[in-house]
Design a protein around this motif. Structure first.
Motif, PDB file in Angstrom:
ATOM      1  N   CYS A   9       0.822  -1.220   0.000  1.00  0.00           N
ATOM      2  CA  CYS A   9       0.000   0.000   0.000  1.00  0.00           C
ATOM      3  C   CYS A   9       0.854   1.268   0.000  1.00  0.00           C
ATOM      4  O   CYS A   9       0.384   2.332  -0.402  1.00  0.00           O
ATOM      5  CB  CYS A   9      -0.934   0.000   1.204  1.00  0.00           C
ATOM      6  SG  CYS A   9      -2.104   1.372   1.244  1.00  0.00           S
ATOM      7  N   LYS A  13      -1.913   3.693  -1.976  1.00  0.00           N
ATOM      8  CA  LYS A  13      -3.164   4.119  -1.332  1.00  0.00           C
ATOM      9  C   LYS A  13      -4.363   4.093  -2.290  1.00  0.00           C
ATOM     10  O   LYS A  13      -5.030   5.095  -2.485  1.00  0.00           O
ATOM     11  CB  LYS A  13      -3.007   5.511  -0.733  1.00  0.00           C
ATOM     12  CG  LYS A  13      -1.956   5.624   0.331  1.00  0.00           C
ATOM     13  CD  LYS A  13      -2.000   6.921   1.099  1.00  0.00           C
ATOM     14  CE  LYS A  13      -1.828   8.143   0.262  1.00  0.00           C
ATOM     15  NZ  LYS A  13      -1.779   9.392   1.025  1.00  0.00           N
ATOM     16  N   LYS A  15      -7.380   2.891  -1.939  1.00  0.00           N
ATOM     17  CA  LYS A  15      -8.574   3.251  -1.162  1.00  0.00           C
ATOM     18  C   LYS A  15      -9.840   2.455  -1.496  1.00  0.00           C
ATOM     19  O   LYS A  15     -10.924   2.800  -1.034  1.00  0.00           O
ATOM     20  CB  LYS A  15      -8.869   4.747  -1.232  1.00  0.00           C
ATOM     21  CG  LYS A  15      -7.753   5.603  -0.684  1.00  0.00           C
ATOM     22  CD  LYS A  15      -8.139   7.064  -0.700  1.00  0.00           C
ATOM     23  CE  LYS A  15      -6.931   7.911  -0.396  1.00  0.00           C
ATOM     24  NZ  LYS A  15      -7.191   9.315  -0.652  1.00  0.00           N
ATOM     25  N   VAL A  18     -11.218   1.454   1.750  1.00  0.00           N
ATOM     26  CA  VAL A  18     -11.916   2.511   2.480  1.00  0.00           C
ATOM     27  C   VAL A  18     -13.394   2.508   2.110  1.00  0.00           C
ATOM     28  O   VAL A  18     -14.266   2.611   2.975  1.00  0.00           O
ATOM     29  CB  VAL A  18     -11.279   3.885   2.189  1.00  0.00           C
ATOM     30  CG1 VAL A  18     -12.097   5.015   2.784  1.00  0.00           C
ATOM     31  CG2 VAL A  18      -9.839   3.930   2.707  1.00  0.00           C
ATOM     32  N   ILE A  26     -10.415   2.827   8.397  1.00  0.00           N
ATOM     33  CA  ILE A  26      -9.183   2.844   7.613  1.00  0.00           C
ATOM     34  C   ILE A  26      -8.798   4.300   7.364  1.00  0.00           C
ATOM     35  O   ILE A  26      -9.480   5.022   6.642  1.00  0.00           O
ATOM     36  CB  ILE A  26      -9.330   2.062   6.303  1.00  0.00           C
ATOM     37  CG1 ILE A  26      -9.754   0.621   6.608  1.00  0.00           C
ATOM     38  CG2 ILE A  26      -8.018   2.100   5.515  1.00  0.00           C
ATOM     39  CD1 ILE A  26     -10.080  -0.222   5.396  1.00  0.00           C
ATOM     40  N   TYR A  27      -7.702   4.704   7.989  1.00  0.00           N
ATOM     41  CA  TYR A  27      -7.259   6.096   7.985  1.00  0.00           C
ATOM     42  C   TYR A  27      -6.115   6.286   6.992  1.00  0.00           C
ATOM     43  O   TYR A  27      -5.328   5.375   6.740  1.00  0.00           O
ATOM     44  CB  TYR A  27      -6.792   6.498   9.385  1.00  0.00           C
ATOM     45  CG  TYR A  27      -7.920   6.576  10.377  1.00  0.00           C
ATOM     46  CD1 TYR A  27      -8.426   7.800  10.784  1.00  0.00           C
ATOM     47  CD2 TYR A  27      -8.502   5.426  10.899  1.00  0.00           C
ATOM     48  CE1 TYR A  27      -9.467   7.893  11.697  1.00  0.00           C
ATOM     49  CE2 TYR A  27      -9.549   5.498  11.812  1.00  0.00           C
ATOM     50  CZ  TYR A  27     -10.018   6.726  12.202  1.00  0.00           C
ATOM     51  OH  TYR A  27     -11.060   6.796  13.104  1.00  0.00           O
ATOM     52  N   GLU A  28      -6.015   7.504   6.492  1.00  0.00           N
ATOM     53  CA  GLU A  28      -4.993   7.831   5.497  1.00  0.00           C
ATOM     54  C   GLU A  28      -3.838   8.587   6.126  1.00  0.00           C
ATOM     55  O   GLU A  28      -4.010   9.680   6.675  1.00  0.00           O
ATOM     56  CB  GLU A  28      -5.609   8.678   4.385  1.00  0.00           C
ATOM     57  CG  GLU A  28      -4.631   9.018   3.291  1.00  0.00           C
ATOM     58  CD  GLU A  28      -5.252   9.831   2.168  1.00  0.00           C
ATOM     59  OE1 GLU A  28      -4.492  10.246   1.274  1.00  0.00           O
ATOM     60  OE2 GLU A  28      -6.484  10.050   2.167  1.00  0.00           O
ATOM     61  N   THR A  32       0.740   5.839   3.334  1.00  0.00           N
ATOM     62  CA  THR A  32       0.017   4.569   3.368  1.00  0.00           C
ATOM     63  C   THR A  32      -1.288   4.727   4.147  1.00  0.00           C
ATOM     64  O   THR A  32      -1.554   5.772   4.732  1.00  0.00           O
ATOM     65  CB  THR A  32       0.890   3.451   3.977  1.00  0.00           C
ATOM     66  OG1 THR A  32       0.300   2.176   3.706  1.00  0.00           O
ATOM     67  CG2 THR A  32       1.087   3.611   5.474  1.00  0.00           C
ATOM     68  N   LEU A  33      -2.081   3.677   4.138  1.00  0.00           N
ATOM     69  CA  LEU A  33      -3.321   3.629   4.907  1.00  0.00           C
ATOM     70  C   LEU A  33      -3.084   2.769   6.145  1.00  0.00           C
ATOM     71  O   LEU A  33      -2.220   1.891   6.145  1.00  0.00           O
ATOM     72  CB  LEU A  33      -4.443   3.023   4.061  1.00  0.00           C
ATOM     73  CG  LEU A  33      -4.759   3.742   2.750  1.00  0.00           C
ATOM     74  CD1 LEU A  33      -5.775   2.942   1.942  1.00  0.00           C
ATOM     75  CD2 LEU A  33      -5.260   5.148   2.993  1.00  0.00           C
TER      76      LEU A  33
END
Length: 107
Positions: A9, A13, A15, A18, A26-28, A32-33
């Protein structure tokens, strides 16, 4: 913690995970996430939709990537439990071991 986002990732990213996550955990980060281990309900919806195959159940992490589990714990120990990634928006930094990765790791 059940699911972990690992090296594929970094700097990608995509997503898709997400969009699939029913609890918005799932945070950015910058590169990366991260899956918040305190908010994840272990449903596994994120894993099959990841196009880079970066998401693993913690017991299935390849040995070289087991540190990503600790990186997620460290990341959320610093930023806290924000109650949802959408409202929090991009965090703007990463866990130090992620920051230290070469810039072209997934080029």
């Amino acid at each position: 913690m059940a699911y972990v986002i690992a090296e594929p990732c970094v700097d990608v990213k995509d997503k898709a995970c997400v969009d699939e996550c029913p609890v918005d955990c799932i945070y950015e980060g910058q590169r990366t996430l991260y899956i918040n281990p305190n908010e994840c309900v272990d449903c596994g919806a994120c894993e099959p939709v990841c196009p880079t195959e970066a998401i693993f159940y913690e017991d299935d992490l390849p040995e070289d990537w087991t540190w990503y589990k600790d990186a997620a714990v460290s990341f959320f120990a610093e930023v806290g439990d924000l109650g949802g990634a959408t409202a929090a928006g991009p965090i703007g930094h990463d866990e130090p071991r992620v920051v230290a990765l070469p810039a072209d790791i997934n080029a």
